[in-house]
Design a protein around this motif. Sequence first.
Motif, mmCIF file in Angstrom:
data_model
loop_
_atom_site.group_PDB
_atom_site.id
_atom_site.type_symbol
_atom_site.label_atom_id
_atom_site.label_comp_id
_atom_site.label_asym_id
_atom_site.label_seq_id
_atom_site.Cartn_x
_atom_site.Cartn_y
_atom_site.Cartn_z
ATOM 1 N N MET A 1 -69.405 -37.194 6.493
ATOM 2 C CA MET A 1 -69.858 -38.446 7.103
ATOM 3 C C MET A 1 -70.708 -38.180 8.350
ATOM 4 S SD MET A 1 -66.555 -40.915 6.735
ATOM 5 C CE MET A 1 -66.030 -41.550 5.171
ATOM 6 N N ALA A 2 -70.319 -37.203 9.147
ATOM 7 C CA ALA A 2 -71.088 -36.862 10.354
ATOM 8 C C ALA A 2 -72.449 -36.276 9.977
ATOM 9 C CB ALA A 2 -70.306 -35.877 11.215
ATOM 10 N N ALA A 3 -72.485 -35.424 8.952
ATOM 11 C CA ALA A 3 -73.756 -34.830 8.519
ATOM 12 C C ALA A 3 -74.713 -35.909 8.019
ATOM 13 C CB ALA A 3 -73.509 -33.786 7.432
ATOM 14 N N VAL A 4 -74.205 -36.871 7.251
ATOM 15 C CA VAL A 4 -75.050 -37.967 6.771
ATOM 16 C C VAL A 4 -75.553 -38.795 7.944
ATOM 17 C CG1 VAL A 4 -75.023 -40.123 5.444
ATOM 18 C CG2 VAL A 4 -74.013 -38.063 4.473
ATOM 19 N N TYR A 5 -74.683 -39.068 8.918
ATOM 20 C CA TYR A 5 -75.093 -39.862 10.082
ATOM 21 C C TYR A 5 -76.187 -39.142 10.876
ATOM 22 C CZ TYR A 5 -74.980 -42.444 14.441
ATOM 23 O OH TYR A 5 -75.347 -43.185 15.542
ATOM 24 N N ILE A 6 -76.006 -37.873 11.115
ATOM 25 C CA ILE A 6 -77.012 -37.099 11.870
ATOM 26 C C ILE A 6 -78.333 -37.061 11.110
ATOM 27 C CG2 ILE A 6 -77.586 -34.764 12.657
ATOM 28 C CD1 ILE A 6 -74.576 -34.504 13.418
ATOM 29 N N PHE A 7 -78.260 -36.879 9.788
ATOM 30 C CA PHE A 7 -79.472 -36.856 8.957
ATOM 31 C C PHE A 7 -80.198 -38.195 9.036
ATOM 32 C CE2 PHE A 7 -81.465 -37.591 4.773
ATOM 33 C CZ PHE A 7 -82.408 -36.569 4.793
ATOM 34 N N LEU A 8 -79.469 -39.305 8.913
ATOM 35 C CA LEU A 8 -80.085 -40.630 8.990
ATOM 36 C C LEU A 8 -80.615 -40.935 10.388
ATOM 37 C CD1 LEU A 8 -77.603 -42.750 6.858
ATOM 38 C CD2 LEU A 8 -79.887 -41.977 6.223
ATOM 39 N N LEU A 9 -79.897 -40.512 11.409
ATOM 40 C CA LEU A 9 -80.342 -40.737 12.781
ATOM 41 C C LEU A 9 -81.630 -39.957 13.064
ATOM 42 C CD1 LEU A 9 -79.513 -42.243 15.346
ATOM 43 C CD2 LEU A 9 -78.295 -40.191 16.058
#
Length: 165
Positions: free
Chosen positions: A18-26
């Motif tokens: 979830m953190a990796a997806v958030y960082i990628f989207l950010l």
Amino acid sequence: MRVVKVYFPETKGIIKIMAAVYIFLLAGGSALSVMLDESLAQWTSFLLQSLLYIAVCSLIYFAIKSQRIIVTETQFILKVIGMTRHKIDFEHIHEIKKGKMSGSPIMEIHAKKGRYSKVCPVPFLPFSESWDELLVTIEKKCGSEAIGNMDLKRRKGELRTWRES
């Protein structure tokens, strides 16, 4: 009703994904803001809206983390967010097999009581390490015909499918 064993879900990889997806989207959203020459106020609005992702992920994480499989002397119980989702007497378990729900692997417990039958889906992935022990317990309580021939581990070179052989 004496509790014999309680199984807890394994959730250590969920936060990382979830953190990796958030960082990628950010990072992607920030790069797009720079390329489109948006103002700081628009980027701040994007950042605040992205907090909704964190809120939804937190709810999903806590729902997964709250799951419990409780095995008593006579029952198999699945609890989610403190509420009983399934409570099945071992004497009513007719069959247990692998299945899929919304693309995710699950275990299907077919319960029969008289002329009524019900399929109870139980999550597989958060409890994947516990299922070997759970199947042995169910086999002892219900007999080997309820389990059948089920391999939960992939053999070398085997494709990851859940179709019956």
